[in-house]
Design a protein around this motif. Structure first.
Motif, PDB file in Angstrom:
ATOM      1  N   LEU A  98       0.841  -1.190   0.000  1.00 38.97           N
ATOM      2  CA  LEU A  98       0.000   0.000   0.000  1.00 38.97           C
ATOM      3  C   LEU A  98       0.879   1.243   0.000  1.00 38.97           C
ATOM      4  CD1 LEU A  98      -2.710   1.473   0.216  1.00 38.97           C
ATOM      5  CD2 LEU A  98      -2.599   1.132   2.702  1.00 38.97           C
ATOM      6  N   GLU A  99       1.939   1.220   0.772  1.00 38.26           N
ATOM      7  CA  GLU A  99       2.865   2.358   0.843  1.00 38.26           C
ATOM      8  C   GLU A  99       3.448   2.662  -0.543  1.00 38.26           C
ATOM      9  OE1 GLU A  99       7.115   2.503   2.788  1.00 38.26           O
ATOM     10  OE2 GLU A  99       5.591   2.729   4.342  1.00 38.26           O
ATOM     11  N   GLU A 100       3.824   1.607  -1.262  1.00 42.11           N
ATOM     12  CA  GLU A 100       4.373   1.776  -2.600  1.00 42.11           C
ATOM     13  C   GLU A 100       3.311   2.323  -3.563  1.00 42.11           C
ATOM     14  OE1 GLU A 100       6.931  -0.869  -5.832  1.00 42.11           O
ATOM     15  OE2 GLU A 100       6.129  -1.841  -4.040  1.00 42.11           O
ATOM     16  N   ALA A 101       2.091   1.819  -3.461  1.00 40.37           N
ATOM     17  CA  ALA A 101       1.008   2.302  -4.315  1.00 40.37           C
ATOM     18  C   ALA A 101       0.728   3.779  -4.046  1.00 40.37           C
ATOM     19  CB  ALA A 101      -0.249   1.465  -4.091  1.00 40.37           C
ATOM     20  N   LYS A 102       0.731   4.164  -2.782  1.00 40.16           N
ATOM     21  CA  LYS A 102       0.480   5.564  -2.427  1.00 40.16           C
ATOM     22  C   LYS A 102       1.588   6.483  -2.936  1.00 40.16           C
ATOM     23  CE  LYS A 102      -2.545   5.118   1.573  1.00 40.16           C
ATOM     24  NZ  LYS A 102      -2.729   5.421   2.998  1.00 40.16           N
ATOM     25  N   ALA A 103       2.802   5.965  -3.052  1.00 40.47           N
ATOM     26  CA  ALA A 103       3.943   6.761  -3.505  1.00 40.47           C
ATOM     27  C   ALA A 103       4.021   6.859  -5.031  1.00 40.47           C
ATOM     28  CB  ALA A 103       5.235   6.170  -2.955  1.00 40.47           C
ATOM     29  N   GLU A 104       3.242   6.046  -5.723  1.00 43.54           N
ATOM     30  CA  GLU A 104       3.277   6.009  -7.189  1.00 43.54           C
ATOM     31  C   GLU A 104       2.262   7.003  -7.758  1.00 43.54           C
ATOM     32  OE1 GLU A 104       3.727   5.877 -10.774  1.00 43.54           O
ATOM     33  OE2 GLU A 104       5.060   4.381  -9.843  1.00 43.54           O
ATOM     34  N   PRO A 105       2.718   8.070  -8.410  1.00 48.21           N
ATOM     35  CA  PRO A 105       1.797   9.084  -8.935  1.00 48.21           C
ATOM     36  C   PRO A 105       0.748   8.523  -9.899  1.00 48.21           C
ATOM     37  CG  PRO A 105       4.063   9.858  -9.077  1.00 48.21           C
ATOM     38  CD  PRO A 105       4.121   8.422  -8.644  1.00 48.21           C
ATOM     39  N   ARG A 106       1.086   7.503 -10.651  1.00 41.13           N
ATOM     40  CA  ARG A 106       0.139   6.927 -11.614  1.00 41.13           C
ATOM     41  C   ARG A 106      -1.009   6.192 -10.922  1.00 41.13           C
ATOM     42  NH1 ARG A 106       4.107   3.409 -15.114  1.00 41.13           N
ATOM     43  NH2 ARG A 106       4.942   3.110 -13.015  1.00 41.13           N
ATOM     44  N   LEU A 107      -0.897   5.979  -9.609  1.00 41.95           N
ATOM     45  CA  LEU A 107      -1.959   5.301  -8.856  1.00 41.95           C
ATOM     46  C   LEU A 107      -2.710   6.253  -7.921  1.00 41.95           C
ATOM     47  CD1 LEU A 107      -0.116   1.954  -7.987  1.00 41.95           C
ATOM     48  CD2 LEU A 107      -1.734   2.398  -9.855  1.00 41.95           C
ATOM     49  N   VAL A 111      -8.703   3.356  -6.124  1.00 43.63           N
ATOM     50  CA  VAL A 111      -9.585   3.256  -4.960  1.00 43.63           C
ATOM     51  C   VAL A 111      -8.792   2.825  -3.731  1.00 43.63           C
ATOM     52  CG1 VAL A 111     -11.609   2.099  -3.981  1.00 43.63           C
ATOM     53  CG2 VAL A 111     -11.622   2.811  -6.373  1.00 43.63           C
ATOM     54  N   LEU A 112      -7.889   1.870  -3.887  1.00 43.59           N
ATOM     55  CA  LEU A 112      -7.093   1.393  -2.757  1.00 43.59           C
ATOM     56  C   LEU A 112      -6.356   2.528  -2.058  1.00 43.59           C
ATOM     57  CD1 LEU A 112      -5.924  -1.011  -1.120  1.00 43.59           C
ATOM     58  CD2 LEU A 112      -4.058  -1.059  -2.782  1.00 43.59           C
ATOM     59  N   VAL A 113      -5.850   3.459  -2.817  1.00 46.12           N
ATOM     60  CA  VAL A 113      -5.086   4.584  -2.271  1.00 46.12           C
ATOM     61  C   VAL A 113      -5.997   5.564  -1.536  1.00 46.12           C
ATOM     62  CG1 VAL A 113      -3.705   6.600  -2.964  1.00 46.12           C
ATOM     63  CG2 VAL A 113      -3.228   4.357  -3.954  1.00 46.12           C
ATOM     64  N   ASN A 114      -7.245   5.666  -1.984  1.00 48.11           N
ATOM     65  CA  ASN A 114      -8.173   6.664  -1.433  1.00 48.11           C
ATOM     66  C   ASN A 114      -9.250   6.119  -0.511  1.00 48.11           C
ATOM     67  OD1 ASN A 114      -7.224   9.119  -2.890  1.00 48.11           O
ATOM     68  ND2 ASN A 114      -7.583   7.765  -4.623  1.00 48.11           N
ATOM     69  N   ASN A 115      -9.475   4.810  -0.539  1.00 45.97           N
ATOM     70  CA  ASN A 115     -10.495   4.191   0.316  1.00 45.97           C
ATOM     71  C   ASN A 115     -10.010   2.806   0.716  1.00 45.97           C
ATOM     72  OD1 ASN A 115     -12.728   3.139   1.582  1.00 45.97           O
ATOM     73  ND2 ASN A 115     -14.155   3.542  -0.072  1.00 45.97           N
ATOM     74  N   GLN A 121     -12.913  -3.845  -4.688  1.00 44.96           N
ATOM     75  CA  GLN A 121     -12.730  -2.562  -5.360  1.00 44.96           C
ATOM     76  C   GLN A 121     -12.471  -2.758  -6.848  1.00 44.96           C
ATOM     77  OE1 GLN A 121      -9.312  -0.721  -3.540  1.00 44.96           O
ATOM     78  NE2 GLN A 121     -10.116  -0.951  -1.480  1.00 44.96           N
ATOM     79  N   PRO A 122     -12.876  -1.786  -7.661  1.00 44.52           N
ATOM     80  CA  PRO A 122     -12.508  -1.841  -9.075  1.00 44.52           C
ATOM     81  C   PRO A 122     -11.057  -1.387  -9.248  1.00 44.52           C
ATOM     82  CG  PRO A 122     -13.745   0.154  -8.639  1.00 44.52           C
ATOM     83  CD  PRO A 122     -13.719  -0.635  -7.346  1.00 44.52           C
ATOM     84  N   VAL A 123     -10.425  -1.901 -10.283  1.00 39.42           N
ATOM     85  CA  VAL A 123      -9.071  -1.489 -10.658  1.00 39.42           C
ATOM     86  C   VAL A 123      -9.132  -1.170 -12.148  1.00 39.42           C
ATOM     87  CG1 VAL A 123      -6.655  -2.226 -10.874  1.00 39.42           C
ATOM     88  CG2 VAL A 123      -8.007  -2.976  -8.896  1.00 39.42           C
TER      89      VAL A 123
END
Length: 139
Positions: A98-107, A111-115, A121-123
């Protein structure tokens, strides 16, 4: 084909548990959130998902596939709760946290990053591609 994310606590039902179910897969039961249930209702057989370990690890660890359309959840007394069945496809070469996803601007819009609380969740296609890239999965 659509892409999804399925969250589970690994100490309750983790990736290895899904793998152990083999081709028969497992009912994705116990979801008691209308938004998540409605997403499962929109899934098609063959859709792929990220299997995400929540609470412990907080990382996407594998790819799963929807193998049965939404049907009544066998763990629910009320028939309004439905679920799909999924099976393991393959483990990701490298888990994506999750930490890596939050650090990736393209993500940033994922939804995972914001909720982080929503269990299904949809991807988007683009998000799926980024996660595959980060994990080293060549598909």
């Amino acid at each position: 084909m659509a892409y999804w994310l399925f969250k589970s606590e690994p100490d309750v039902f983790g990736w290895d548990d899904l793998v152990a179910k083999g081709e028969q897969g497992e009912e994705w039961d116990g979801v008691r959130n209308y938004q998540a249930r409605n997403m499962m209702r929109s899934m098609a057989v063959g859709d792929l998902g990220l299997f995400y370990h929540s609470n412990v690890g907080k990382e996407a660890v594998g790819i799963c596939q929807v193998i049965a359309l939404a049907h009544p959840d066998s763990t629910a007394a009320d028939p309004k709760w439905e679920c799909v069945d999924i099976k393991a496809v393959r483990k990701l070469p490298r888990a994506v946290s999750l930490e890596e996803a939050k650090a990736e601007p393209r993500l940033a819009e994922m939804v995972l990053v914001n909720n982080t609380r929503l269990s299904v969740q949809p991807v988007s296609d683009a998000e799926w591609s980024v996660i595959m890239e980060l994990s080293g999965d060549q598909g």
